[in-house]
Write a protein that holds these residues in place. Structure first.
Motif, PDB file in Angstrom:
ATOM      1  N   MET A   2      -5.796   7.794   2.750  1.00  0.00           N
ATOM      2  CA  MET A   2      -6.259   7.552   3.957  1.00  0.00           C
ATOM      3  C   MET A   2      -5.418   6.631   4.746  1.00  0.00           C
ATOM      4  O   MET A   2      -5.024   6.808   6.035  1.00  0.00           O
ATOM      5  CB  MET A   2      -7.632   6.913   4.028  1.00  0.00           C
ATOM      6  CG  MET A   2      -8.212   7.362   5.411  1.00  0.00           C
ATOM      7  SD  MET A   2     -10.158   6.892   5.290  1.00  0.00           S
ATOM      8  CE  MET A   2     -10.563   8.088   3.852  1.00  0.00           C
ATOM      9  N   THR A   3      -4.811   5.350   4.194  1.00  0.00           N
ATOM     10  CA  THR A   3      -4.296   4.555   5.110  1.00  0.00           C
ATOM     11  C   THR A   3      -2.857   4.840   5.092  1.00  0.00           C
ATOM     12  O   THR A   3      -2.307   4.162   6.451  1.00  0.00           O
ATOM     13  CB  THR A   3      -4.481   3.265   4.358  1.00  0.00           C
ATOM     14  OG1 THR A   3      -3.712   3.495   2.787  1.00  0.00           O
ATOM     15  CG2 THR A   3      -5.985   2.722   4.071  1.00  0.00           C
ATOM     16  N   THR A   4      -2.310   5.720   4.560  1.00  0.00           N
ATOM     17  CA  THR A   4      -0.832   6.031   4.753  1.00  0.00           C
ATOM     18  C   THR A   4      -0.592   7.315   5.281  1.00  0.00           C
ATOM     19  O   THR A   4       0.337   7.553   5.787  1.00  0.00           O
ATOM     20  CB  THR A   4      -0.154   5.685   3.308  1.00  0.00           C
ATOM     21  OG1 THR A   4      -0.644   6.593   2.628  1.00  0.00           O
ATOM     22  CG2 THR A   4      -0.089   4.404   3.067  1.00  0.00           C
ATOM     23  N   MET A   5      -1.587   8.314   5.011  1.00  0.00           N
ATOM     24  CA  MET A   5      -1.814   9.443   5.255  1.00  0.00           C
ATOM     25  C   MET A   5      -0.159  10.270   4.814  1.00  0.00           C
ATOM     26  O   MET A   5       0.294  11.258   5.173  1.00  0.00           O
ATOM     27  CB  MET A   5      -1.468   9.946   6.999  1.00  0.00           C
ATOM     28  CG  MET A   5      -2.815   9.460   7.482  1.00  0.00           C
ATOM     29  SD  MET A   5      -4.112  10.389   7.085  1.00  0.00           S
ATOM     30  CE  MET A   5      -3.829  11.929   7.406  1.00  0.00           C
ATOM     31  N   GLU A   6      -0.410   9.862   3.385  1.00  0.00           N
ATOM     32  CA  GLU A   6       0.734  10.414   2.685  1.00  0.00           C
ATOM     33  C   GLU A   6       0.231  11.046   1.148  1.00  0.00           C
ATOM     34  O   GLU A   6      -0.707  10.283   0.762  1.00  0.00           O
ATOM     35  CB  GLU A   6       1.967   9.514   2.293  1.00  0.00           C
ATOM     36  CG  GLU A   6       2.843   9.028   3.590  1.00  0.00           C
ATOM     37  CD  GLU A   6       3.827   8.032   3.231  1.00  0.00           C
ATOM     38  OE1 GLU A   6       5.011   7.985   4.252  1.00  0.00           O
ATOM     39  OE2 GLU A   6       3.960   7.697   2.218  1.00  0.00           O
TER      40      GLU A   6
END
Length: 120
Positions: free
Chosen positions: A101-105
Motif C-alpha cells: 500500500m505504501t509504495t504501490m509496487e
C-alpha cells in the motif's frame, strides 16, 4: 510487510503436518502464494504454488500427498502435507507476491522458514 510461517516439527514417516503462513502489514493485494523448501546441501525448490484465483501447481515429488490452499480474507496460505517421507525433510519457506500500500509496487516476500523433519 512480513510473512510469518508456522507448523513445522518432527513427524514420523507416513505422518502429516499442516503449515501456515500469514501475511501482515500494509497490504493492498496478494497475487500468487507458495511454498518452497531447502534440504541440507541442496538448492531451494518449489513445492506448491496457488494463484489468487485458486489455481494450483505442485512439484512432481509431492503430487497426491501435499495440498496447498489459501484464505484470502486472512492473507494466509496453508500446506497440508500427508504421507510424509524422510526425503521431505527440509526448511519450508512461504512466498507471496504482494502489492504494498505504501509504495504501490508489487514485491516478492519470504517467510522466515519452518523446519520439517521426517524421521522415525
Amino acid at each position: 510487510v512480513q510473512l510469518q510461517a508456522s507448523g513445522g516439527g518432527l513427524v514420523q514417516p507416513g505422518g502429516s503436518l499442516r503449515l501456515s503462513c500469514a501475511a501482515s502489514g500494509s497490504i493492498l493485494s496478494i497475487n500468487g502464494m507458495g511454498w518452497y523448501r531447502q534440504a541440507p546441501g541442496k538448492q531451494r525448490e518449489l513445492v506448491a504454488v496457488i494463484s489468487s484465483g485458486g489455481r494450483t501447481n505442485y512439484a512432481d515429488s509431492v503430487k497426491g500427498r501435499f495440498s496447498i490452499s489459501r484464505d484470502n480474507a486472512k492473507n494466509t496460505v496453508y500446506l497440508q502435507m500427508n504421507s510424509l517421507k524422510p526425503e521431505d525433510t527440509a526448511v519450508y519457506y512461504c512466498n507471496a507476491k504482494i502489492l504494498v500500500m505504501t509504495t504501490m509496487e508489487w514485491d516478492d516476500y519470504w517467510g522466515q522458514g519452518t523446519l520439517v523433519t521426517v524421521s522415525s
